[in-house]
Write an enzyme that holds these catalytic residues in place. Structure first.
Site, PDB file in Angstrom:
ATOM      1  N   GLU A  11     -36.387  -5.006 -31.480  1.00 30.10           N
ATOM      2  CA  GLU A  11     -37.850  -4.940 -31.594  1.00 30.10           C
ATOM      3  C   GLU A  11     -38.471  -6.089 -30.790  1.00 30.10           C
ATOM      4  OE1 GLU A  11     -38.450  -4.849 -35.819  1.00 30.10           O
ATOM      5  OE2 GLU A  11     -37.269  -3.002 -36.017  1.00 30.10           O
ATOM      6  N   HIS A  28     -42.680  -7.226 -36.715  1.00 26.97           N
ATOM      7  CA  HIS A  28     -41.669  -6.200 -36.412  1.00 26.97           C
ATOM      8  C   HIS A  28     -42.175  -5.246 -35.337  1.00 26.97           C
ATOM      9  CE1 HIS A  28     -38.550  -6.436 -39.722  1.00 26.97           C
ATOM     10  NE2 HIS A  28     -39.438  -7.327 -40.119  1.00 26.97           N
ATOM     11  N   GLU A  86     -46.194  -4.278 -38.131  1.00 25.02           N
ATOM     12  CA  GLU A  86     -45.429  -3.392 -37.254  1.00 25.02           C
ATOM     13  C   GLU A  86     -46.231  -3.087 -35.998  1.00 25.02           C
ATOM     14  OE1 GLU A  86     -42.446  -2.135 -37.841  1.00 25.02           O
ATOM     15  OE2 GLU A  86     -42.087  -2.218 -40.003  1.00 25.02           O
TER      16      GLU A  86
END
Length: 1247
Positions: free
Chosen positions: A946, A1040, A1125
């Site tokens: 990531e 993330h 995210e």
């Protein structure tokens, strides 16, 4: 039986002719009907005539409130006269033909089906049975059957199955009666129990007698028979019966006949029916074998190829493709083992851990054996992209994973460890006890004094490359003598530094990493040692000099929306030269000279066999070639990217690489990491999906089996041959390499002249997690279209199906002044392939298929060296370089300290940063304010693949170190503790998800092992220490990346929202909760264009209880504990809608996160509690109502519905229906842009 009373509805005239006749019929019911047969015939005949000739008569009978249907059915049940029965059947047939749906429903609800079955059984006892009666009965049953859910059960219990079968067998030549019988058999067969029973009665063989041989007579009959046969063959028992009877060959021969003779495509439904039969037979292993043995692959491939030009024949092509993919023999990957090519011996292996299981597996565990009779993997393949994208195998329904234990839902404020153990972490919090006595706060005090006084000195806790004296022998990369490692391209050999890192590398030989000769046209010290304004972060010059405190509020109000744009302008001023060349093509003025060992067409080649043009692979030994030594003195002029990128310095990067430890002991530096990346100024839209691209790729794969002689099948790169992974050849193949930091490519196999299968390496100490890739390609031909297939992807769907492209970096472009990663690739799609691993290796009940991610691209430059990556690479050495450059940005007003939190398993340092504002003086008031600032704790990159998380973190760090009033205010407001890379080992070694322990570190927070999970253990200890001293962070956020959703969004933790999504009962006191957890994401949704509030979720799941977000919330007591995210793909809302995300947008997101924290500070002012409650109630506004009323707040499905071109991306027949598509199910065809619209609450995916 009780006689029904004739009733009429208002509005229906009581003297209506048909109602009068029905009344008369009603009075005759019972014995009267049997006595006066003639009258019954006449009355029913008149009713039929009226209904047949007058539409209103039928409406009167079927109108609401009318009991006409009951009277008709009672008469049908009571009569024993065949003609009267026929008349009533005619009446029913006429009534049910019009307005069929509702009228049939009424008929079924009144018990009509059972009465028809009674008459059928009774009539079948007559020898011979009345043909007309049987015809009418079966015609009516065929109409009623599909609408009666219990039709099959009623038929079986009444004995009607055998009656219809016997009638069919007796009338094979009587097409008039055969058709309705087959129609009824078709409905019977949809019931699985009936299908087995019919098979035992010989109906499968009976159907084959009807459908074969080929004949165009009575095609309607043939179509119905094929439908019935297809339904029967869904039963495995019947499928085996068909295979044993040799009927697979019959079906294929029939299909060929129809394909060749149906030139005008008038009988597509018959052809489709034959394919459905084949599809159902091939659901079992015997069927697949029979299909292969009878040359089914070639037959379907050839017929489908001929159908391709006709768009209306797509259903045939799609079904054929499905059958062929299913029957394609399952192969193991072309690897000696699916375990990682690299091995790292752990200090100890937990007996119950994944590594112990991995190495206890028997030899040959990877072998694929097709033992299943169904070959279906729908349960295993609908993996949910949740916080642990791989760990949700045991989930059933969407809500199964929601935490329902209220005791676990309420945070516990017990850190769990005695303070004596945690006291050692006090040294990481010097700012909480610093008194600044003896420090001169005069403005003239230099930054260097600040640095030496209030930052962790490198000699005691080094973050960047240590000197040679500091290297312990076991960490020094041991390299062979020069002739054994004769690297010949610019990619450099690692040796232990012979001089301190502050000294320039000595020009001994251009072959080794630490001795590469670099010179610049401009004075080096300008950019290496002076933190001039050009090196400040993107947002540093946003508002000029520092503003007085009263202006900060105004700055916030006016600049929140445009902060990123202003930042870009500020940054762009220093980059105009570099970015402008995109149009003009002229190189930048600032250049550096690299002594290159070999020049081929202007490109430095680092390795024989791996370089541009005629170069080769890594020159690791005499057996791998020794060419390229004659041009050692050549000098390559390249742009000085240090001037274009304020925080990038190639010299410094090389120095940082020397101190990085990797399991394979990488000895090279990839050009993109050396030159750096400048975000392109042009937009990169989501790629539109070309119709039929997936199908065409699948057909090319099937050709491998059909035409094996056309396949080259030549290995050109193989990490499992460590001495010489690049296979030498005559220059007809591309050269691959991945032996550099964060690289991942295990094997490359040339399939056709311009097509390559690529196999990714598993995470170390694991046998899966294949997603991240980063590799180099050279030796290409200009303008040629190459196809690359990554053949061991594991997830069941990917954003590559919804507009995402791979990233490419061209060294020729970089040398021309355009050092950048760009989105590239056409004909991109993602689908299930014919490679698989065994059930043991997959850790499940069945073997598991892999997926192919395929893309095509061409190259623009001769003798280029290009790199491909899953996402924008960000290596551990890049982080170290950036941290070093950030330190140069420090001003006397900034408190910056770099500590080494711990050493990783692989011997790399895990940096910990502390950033805040220096106190204005060492008076008690200022020192007290300094020490009592709230803490913000940030972390990133626990999952190595990531990389976008690191780019967001870079934006955060640059903002925090900036000189803008907003940055200054933020430092005044908070103390930031930042762990920018939680998994350095995984990043260095090219892992996608795990550390060297073979475990997902974001599943270890509950009970981290200090030996196996040191970064998690010590990071959690820092938080536990803060909890003990009553200084728990105000905000914890773990950065993330998300691979299957668009936009940027957050996951948080809420008792109330979790209870809303479960069925547990809770009292109002259980649900008492401060709504402040929603404040930060709500602020971000207002100021950050890439952020989507509707994608956020605050539900706590059982499977996530060991993630950072949940553990910090539950154990440390941090209410605002988040995972943020960021998409790997792009956005479907806001300013960036329809665009792929780039590093500029990711860094902007990191900066906007800081701005949101500043606004949060205003909301959480100590003196304004009521204002906070009011405002946060307002913040959640209608969102709370939406969430509470929506059953889909917690959604475990994909962000996207399954991509259907009409065929599913997965290979198996049961996958035809795809995964749940919710309200988008009807729009799945060919527009990727609207496939990814999220419902308000499609959220819970993963940390």
């Amino acid at each position: 039986m009780n006689k029904p009373k004739m009733a009429t509805e208002k509005g229906v005239p009581s003297n209506s002719r048909v109602l009068m006749l029905l009344g008369q019929l009603e009075r005759m019911n019972g014995e009267a009907m049997m006595r006066d047969v003639e009258t019954a015939r006449q009355v029913t005949a008149k009713i039929f005539h009226l209904i047949q000739t007058q539409e209103k008569s039928g409406k009167e009978v079927m109108s609401k409130g009318s009991s006409g249907m009951e009277v008709i059915l009672a008469s049908l049940e009571n009569t024993r006269d065949v003609q009267t029965t026929l008349n009533i059947l005619y009446i029913l047939s006429e009534l049910l033909t019009v307005g069929r749906g509702r009228r049939v429903g009424v008929f079924v609800s009144k018990g009509g089906t059972g009465i028809l079955f009674q008459i059928l059984i009774s009539a079948s006892k007559d020898l011979p049975p009345s043909e007309e009666l049987m015809l009418q009965l079966h015609s009516l049953l065929a109409k009623v059957g599909p609408k009666d859910r219990k039709f099959g059960v009623k038929a079986r219990l009444s004995g009607a199955l055998n009656a219809t079968v016997n009638l069919t067998k007796q009338n094979l030549q009587n097409t008039k009666l055969l058709l309705p019988c087959l129609q009824v058999l078709r409905v019977y067969s949809t019931n699985s129990v009936n299908a087995v029973s019919l098979g035992k009665n010989g109906v499968v063989e009976l159907m084959f007698k009807i459908v074969a041989p080929y004949s165009k007579k009575n095609t309607t009959l043939l179509k119905v028979a094929l439908d019935a046969l297809g339904a029967l063959l869904k039963s495995k028992t019947n499928a085996r019966r068909a295979v044993d009877g040799g009927h697979v060959h019959v079906l294929l021969a029939l299909y060929q006949d129809w394909h060749h003779n149906d030139s005008r495509h008038r009988h597509m439904l018959i052809r489709k029916g034959l394919l459905v039969c084949l599809r159902n037979i091939t659901n079992i292993k015997l069927g697949r074998k029979a299909f292969i043995d009878t040359d089914g692959m070639r037959i379907l491939y050839n017929s489908s190829t001929e159908c391709l030009p006709v768009r209306t024949l797509d259903p045939l092509v799609n079904t054929s493709s499905l059958i062929m993919r299913k029957c394609f023999p399952k192969n193991r990957l072309p690897l000696p083992t699916i375990k990682s090519a690299f091995h790292y011996q752990l200090p100890h292996v937990p007996a119950a851990g994944p590594v112990a299981q991995l190495y206890s597996q028997p030899p040959g565990v990877d072998d694929v054996v097709d033992e299943s009779d169904d070959n279906e993997e729908t349960d295993a393949d609908t993996e949910n992209d949740t916080e642990n994208e791989e760990d949700d195998k045991d989930q059933g329904t969407a809500n199964d994973d929601i935490e329902t234990d209220l005791n676990k839902l309420h945070p516990k404020n017990n850190p769990g460890r005695p303070f004596e153990e945690l006291r050692v972490y006090e040294r990481f919090f010097l700012e909480l006890s610093e008194d600044f006595q003896g420090y001169n706060f005069e403005p003239s005090k230099s930054a260097s004094t600040t640095s030496s006084s209030f930052s962790s000195t490198r000699s005691t806790r080094p973050i960047i490359v240590p000197t040679a004296q500091a290297l312990s022998p076991k960490h020094v990369p041991i390299m062979s003598c020069q002739e054994d490692c004769n690297l010949t391209k610019g990619e450099h050999t690692l040796q232990s530094p012979a001089v301190p890192t502050t000294a320039p590398p000595a020009p001994l030989t251009p072959l080794e990493l630490d001795t590469i000769l670099l010179t610049k046209d401009q004075d080096r010290k300008e950019e290496a040692h002076s933190p001039c304004t050009a090196t400040h972060t993107a947002l540093s010059s946003l508002s000029g000099p520092a503003s007085p405190p009263q202006m900060i509020e105004q700055d916030l109000a006016h600049l929140l929306e445009c902060v990123s744009l202003a930042a870009e302008d500020s940054l762009n001023k220093g980059e105009e030269a570099g970015r402008g060349v995109k149009q003009e093509g002229s190189p930048v003025n600032a250049t550096r000279h690299i002594h290159s060992p070999l020049l081929l067409g202007g490109i430095a080649t680092r390795r024989v066999g791996g370089g541009g043009g005629g170069g080769g692979g890594s020159n690791w030994g005499s057996d791998c070639g020794s060419e390229g030594a004659e041009d050692e003195g050549a000098v390559l002029e390249v742009p000085d990217t240090a001037l274009l990128l304020p925080l990038h310095d190639p010299d410094l990067y090389v120095e940082m690489v020397k101190g990085t430890r990797s399991v394979p002991q990488y000895a090279e530096v990839a050009y993109p990491d050396y030159f750096g990346h400048i975000a392109p100024t042009f937009r990169e839209p989501l790629q539109e999906r070309v119709y039929g691209v997936q199908r065409s790729k699948i057909f090319q794969d099937i050709e491998r089996l059909i035409h094996p002689n056309d396949i080259v099948d030549k290995v050109v790169y193989d990490l499992d041959i460590p001495s010489c992974p690049v296979i030498e050849d005559n220059g007809e193949s591309l050269k691959f390499n991945s032996q550099f930091e964060s690289g991942n490519l295990r094997k490359a196999v040339q399939i056709r002249k311009y097509e390559y299968d690529l196999v990714l390496n598993s995470d170390i100490n694991s046998n899966h997690y294949h997603q991240w890739f980063y590799f180099e390609v050279s030796g290409m031909r200009v303008g040629t279209n190459y196809r690359f297939n990554i053949i061991n992807s594991e997830k069941s769907n990917s954003q590559f199906n919804y507009g995402m492209q791979v990233l490419m970096y061209s060294v020729q472009e970089a040398i021309s002044g355009r050092p950048r990663w760009v989105r590239t690739g056409t004909d991109i799609c993602y689908y299930k392939n014919h490679f698989a691993r065994s059930s043991i290796a997959a850790g499940g009940q069945k073997g598991k298929s892999y997926y192919t991610m395929t893309f095509s691209t061409s190259f623009s430059h001769k003798d280029d060296v290009c790199y491909f990556a899953y996402h924008y690479p960000y290596t551990y050495s890049t982080l170290k370089m950036h941290l070093s450059k950030l330190e140069a940005l420090r001003t006397p007003q900034i408190y910056l300290r770099q500590d080494v939190l711990c050493q990783t398993l692989g011997g790399n340092s895990c940096p910990l940063l502390t950033i805040t504002a220096m106190p204005e003086s060492n008076s008690n008031d200022y020192i007290c304010q300094f020490r009592n600032r709230p803490l913000i704790f940030l972390s990133a990159r626990v999952h190595p693949g990531e990389t976008n998380a690191s780019w967001v973190m870079k934006g955060t760090l640059e903002f925090l170190m900036g000189t803008s009033p907003l940055a200054a205010s933020l430092r005044d407001a908070y103390i930031f503790k930042i762990v920018p890379m939680l998994n350095p080992d995984g990043v260095v070694n090219g892992n996608h998800r795990c550390s060297l322990s073979g475990e997902d570190l974001n599943r270890q927070w509950q009970n981290p092992n200090p030996e196996l999970h040191p970064t998690i253990y010590h990071t959690k200890s820092l938080l536990q220490y803060l909890a003990h001293i009553q200084r728990a962070p105000l905000v914890f956020c773990d950065y993330h990346g998300h691979s299957r959703k668009k936009n940027v969004f957050m996951y948080g933790c809420s008792v109330k929202e979790t209870v809303w999504q479960s069925n547990i009962s809770a009292t109002s006191s259980d649900l008492h909760e401060d709504l402040g957890y929603r404040a930060l994401p709500k602020i971000l949704s207002q100021i950050a264009p890439a952020f989507s509030m509707t994608s956020c979720s605050f539900v706590v799941e059982r499977s996530k209880e060991s993630t950072a977000r949940v553990v910090v919330w539950r154990e440390i007591g941090v209410q605002r504990s988040y995972t943020m995210e960021s998409t790997l793909c792009g956005c479907d809302q806001g300013k960036y809608k329809g665009l792929q995300i780039g590093t500029r947008e990711l860094e902007e997101m990191g900066a906007q996160f800081c701005v949101a924290l500043l606004r949060l500070k205003r909301l959480t002012g100590i003196r304004n509690h009521q204002h906070l409650l009011d405002l946060e109630s307002d913040i959640i506004g209608t969102q709370t109502k939406v969430v509470s009323s929506s059953p889909t707040t917690y959604v475990m499905e994909e962000d996207e519905p399954s991509f259907l071109e009409a065929i599913d991306y997965s290979a198996e027949s049961n996958d035809e229906d795809g995964e749940p598509e919710k309200e988008h199910g009807g729009e799945v065809q060919e527009n990727p842009n609207h496939l990814d619209q999220l419902s308000d609450c499609e959220t819970n995916h993963r940390d």
